[in-house]
Every structure is written in structure tokens, then in C-alpha cells.
Write a protein that holds these residues in place. Sequence first.
Motif, short mmCIF file in Angstrom:
data_model
loop_
_atom_site.label_atom_id
_atom_site.label_comp_id
_atom_site.label_asym_id
_atom_site.label_seq_id
_atom_site.Cartn_x
_atom_site.Cartn_y
_atom_site.Cartn_z
N GLY A 180 -1.11 18.28 -14.49
CA GLY A 180 -2.02 18.16 -15.64
C GLY A 180 -2.97 17.00 -15.52
O GLY A 180 -3.54 16.70 -14.46
N TRP A 181 -3.16 16.28 -16.65
CA TRP A 181 -4.14 15.19 -16.69
C TRP A 181 -3.69 13.99 -15.86
O TRP A 181 -4.54 13.23 -15.36
CB TRP A 181 -4.39 14.78 -18.15
N VAL A 182 -2.37 13.81 -15.72
CA VAL A 182 -1.90 12.71 -14.88
C VAL A 182 -2.30 12.94 -13.42
O VAL A 182 -2.77 12.03 -12.72
CB VAL A 182 -0.37 12.55 -15.00
N GLU A 183 -2.14 14.17 -12.96
CA GLU A 183 -2.54 14.50 -11.60
C GLU A 183 -4.04 14.34 -11.41
O GLU A 183 -4.49 13.80 -10.38
CB GLU A 183 -2.11 15.93 -11.28
N GLN A 184 -4.81 14.77 -12.38
CA GLN A 184 -6.26 14.62 -12.29
C GLN A 184 -6.68 13.16 -12.27
O GLN A 184 -7.61 12.78 -11.55
CB GLN A 184 -6.93 15.36 -13.45
N LEU A 185 -5.98 12.33 -13.05
CA LEU A 185 -6.28 10.90 -13.06
C LEU A 185 -5.99 10.27 -11.70
O LEU A 185 -6.81 9.49 -11.17
CB LEU A 185 -5.48 10.20 -14.15
N VAL A 186 -4.85 10.60 -11.13
CA VAL A 186 -4.49 10.06 -9.81
C VAL A 186 -5.48 10.53 -8.75
O VAL A 186 -5.92 9.74 -7.89
CB VAL A 186 -3.06 10.46 -9.44
N LEU A 187 -5.85 11.81 -8.79
CA LEU A 187 -6.81 12.32 -7.82
C LEU A 187 -8.18 11.67 -7.98
O LEU A 187 -8.89 11.42 -6.99
CB LEU A 187 -6.94 13.84 -7.96
N THR A 188 -8.56 11.35 -9.22
CA THR A 188 -9.82 10.65 -9.45
C THR A 188 -9.78 9.25 -8.86
O THR A 188 -10.74 8.79 -8.23
CB THR A 188 -10.13 10.59 -10.95
N LEU A 189 -8.65 8.56 -9.06
CA LEU A 189 -8.49 7.22 -8.47
C LEU A 189 -8.53 7.29 -6.96
O LEU A 189 -9.11 6.41 -6.30
CB LEU A 189 -7.17 6.60 -8.95
N ILE A 190 -7.92 8.32 -6.40
CA ILE A 190 -7.93 8.48 -4.94
C ILE A 190 -9.35 8.68 -4.44
O ILE A 190 -9.78 8.05 -3.45
CB ILE A 190 -7.03 9.65 -4.54
N PHE A 201 -4.11 -3.10 -1.44
CA PHE A 201 -4.82 -1.98 -2.05
C PHE A 201 -5.62 -1.18 -1.04
O PHE A 201 -6.38 -0.29 -1.42
CB PHE A 201 -5.76 -2.49 -3.15
N TYR A 202 -5.44 -1.51 0.24
CA TYR A 202 -6.15 -0.76 1.27
C TYR A 202 -5.26 0.36 1.79
O TYR A 202 -4.10 0.14 2.15
CB TYR A 202 -6.54 -1.68 2.44
N GLY A 203 -5.78 1.56 1.82
CA GLY A 203 -5.11 2.69 2.46
C GLY A 203 -4.09 3.41 1.60
O GLY A 203 -3.48 4.38 2.08
N TRP A 204 -3.89 2.98 0.34
CA TRP A 204 -2.87 3.65 -0.48
C TRP A 204 -3.26 5.09 -0.81
O TRP A 204 -2.38 5.92 -1.05
CB TRP A 204 -2.63 2.87 -1.78
N SER A 226 0.82 -1.21 0.00
CA SER A 226 0.00 0.00 0.00
C SER A 226 0.86 1.26 0.00
O SER A 226 0.58 2.21 -0.73
CB SER A 226 -0.93 -0.01 1.22
N ALA A 227 1.92 1.26 0.82
CA ALA A 227 2.80 2.43 0.87
C ALA A 227 3.52 2.63 -0.46
O ALA A 227 3.68 3.77 -0.92
CB ALA A 227 3.81 2.26 2.00
N LEU A 228 3.95 1.54 -1.09
CA LEU A 228 4.65 1.65 -2.38
C LEU A 228 3.73 2.22 -3.45
O LEU A 228 4.13 3.13 -4.21
CB LEU A 228 5.17 0.28 -2.81
N ILE A 229 2.50 1.73 -3.51
CA ILE A 229 1.55 2.25 -4.49
C ILE A 229 1.27 3.72 -4.24
O ILE A 229 1.27 4.55 -5.17
CB ILE A 229 0.23 1.43 -4.43
N GLY A 230 1.05 4.09 -3.00
CA GLY A 230 0.75 5.48 -2.68
C GLY A 230 1.90 6.42 -2.99
O GLY A 230 1.70 7.51 -3.53
#
Length: 304
Positions: free
Chosen positions: A133-143, A175-178, A117-121
Motif C-alpha cells: 500500500g502507501w508504505v510501499e509507495q513511500l519507500v519506493l519514492t525514497l528509493i 546513507f550511501y547505497g541503501w 547502509s545494509a541495515l537501513i536497506g
Amino acid sequence: MKLSSSIMTAEVPSMEYTVPARRVSPVALFLRDCSPLVLAGMGWIVGMLIIALLADLLAPSTYSALDLKARLQPPAFFGGTRAHWLGTDELGRDVLSRLIISIQISLLIAFASTMISALIGVVLGFLAAHFRGWVEQLVLTLIDFQASMPFMIIALAVLAFFGNTLTLFICLMGFYGWERTARITRSLTIAANEQGYASAAHDIGASPWRVYGRHVLPNIASTIIVSITLTFPEVILLESGLSFLGLGVQPPLTSLGNMVGYGREYLQSAPWILLAPSAIIVLTTFFISLVGDWLRDHLDPTLR
């Protein structure tokens, strides 16, 4: 030979001696900063780690050995025999041996899952902070998607559909807490990029991953460690809940939640089957959370 009056009347300068300050040892400083409860928590965590590492040597008998003639024997301090200090379960298996192995399995799952989880995060947080840009928006959407979905329901669906092995279970718990670690990493990395040391490393031609791995990560590691200490006890509780429902660790392996799940049917006739692992779960999660709060107070620069 006569001395001059000026020499005779000269004042001798006084010598002042200063007592050097007593140097306080790091151990004394550490003990002064820690409350007795935090010290007890650290001792408990160290004890659990020692049990997990030496479980095969500490277990008095084979945790899966059956002895139907000795089933449901009470602990030694409740009238049982010293051959089974914490009694036996419904199949005559030694509760103490199963408890020791369960601590090993549960801590293994929690540690491996928390590291995943820490590695993914951290990786996603770096990607969002670097590309923007769009990469940041994609990551924030996944979060946001991860934070909005109840993880227990997702885990139940995945385990029911794909079956259950220890490897799959650890990866699923990873995948919990990342999302919490990703948010922290992204915000701290953006702040670090605006500071001098990260900009200087970029200017001299260092690659982005070298900048983040050698310069940024060491400076934000303390906050990430605090986040990990919060995720670790949550993974233990999640594993215990899934194992209690029968979708976690599967026989012949055992875990703390697995023992609680099997012991609930004998709560009135043999409560020791359930009480021992339940106490371990409660105390371990409590002390890890307590030590995590202490680390946050001492490592988080915003709280100093």
C-alpha cells in the motif's frame, strides 16, 4: 562320502568389489572453484584486515610524529634510509606508518558505513514488503529520490554546513547505497511471502519480525551479502574522493584519500607520498569487487 553331482557342479557366485570413491576435501573443492586471481583477491583482503586490526602494533613509528630535518626523504629502495622504508612526507612524517593507520581508518569508515547502509536497506525493504500500500509507495519514492540525487553533492553540502567529525562522516556515508539493498530485500521478501515456509510461520502465529528475522532473512542473506560487497568498495572510493577534496577525514587523523590529497602537491618532487595510498585504494577496490563477483556467481540462486 560322495558329494552329489549337483553340488559338485554348482557354480560359486563371484564376489565383486567396488573401490570406494575418493572423498574430496572441502578445501580441495574450494581451491578448484577459485581462480588464482580470486585467491589473490581473498589473500589481499585478509591482509588488509590484519593490517587494520593490528595497525598500532605494525606501524614502525607514530604516524603523526614530525621530523622537519627528514622531510621528503625518498623510500629505502630509492636511496633513502631504512628508518623510513616508504620515505617521509612534507612534514617529515613516516609514510609507512601513516599508510598503515590510513588503511585502518579507511576500512573502519567503509565497514561501519556499509553496515549502516545494509541495515537501513533491509529494514525499509521489509517494511515495504510487509505493509504494501502507501508504505510501499513511500519507500519506493525514497528509493527513487536517493537514486536520482548525486550523493557526492549531497555529502559536500552536508559536510560544508554541519562541519566534519568522524562520527558524522561515518553516518553520512551510511546513507550511501541503501536504496539498492532496499530494492533487493523488498523483491525477495515479496517472493518469500508467497512460498510455503513464510506462510506456515505466519499461520502458526509467529510475529512478522520473527518471520522476517528467523525465516526470511537467512534465505535471502546470500543475495544481500553480494550487494554489500558491491557497496563496500564504492564507499572506499567515495571516502577517498571526499578526503581528497579536504572534506573527509580531518587532521590529525589520516586516511587513504587524505594522503592522496596532501600528496598531489608533491607529485613531481615526492611522488611516493601519493603513489603508495593510491595503489592501496586501486588494489583494494579491485579485489573486493572481484571477490564480490565470485560470491554472486556462487551464492545467487538465479545464476546457478
